[in-house]
Write a protein that holds these residues in place. Sequence first.
Motif: not given
Length: 135
Positions: A34, A38, A48, A72
């Motif tokens: 992420q 971004d 994603y 994650r």
Amino acid sequence: MMTEEQHKMLSKLFGPLELEVLKIIWQKDWQTVQEVLDQLPAQKQYAYTTIMTVMNRLHQKSVLIRKKKGKRYLYKARHQPEELIRHFSSHTIRGILDDFGDIAIAQFVDAVGNAPDGLKKLKQLLNELEEGERK
């Protein structure tokens, strides 16, 4: 930061999106998918899952290191740009020498001989190698 010459060399090894991801990863250690997403240009609107796939493939190629934190993964570069170029070029040269042996060496010397200052640089490197072996 990557130089223009490094970018040119690395673009022969990686696709455009892989290279964009690597540029972001080189700016800061241990980033999530992420966080990388971004930082990519907003007008590209990458999914994603696309960035996750790219980063997973770079990990499978041993270009990125990853560690699990909670649910994650965090990723960081195994090598900086110059080291990565050195690693891939060394691997390529070893493969060519393994596959073609003396013919590859002869072709390399011929190619170096046709490059401006190529033989001079080769002689310099050979002298440095010999000096290192004497010590």
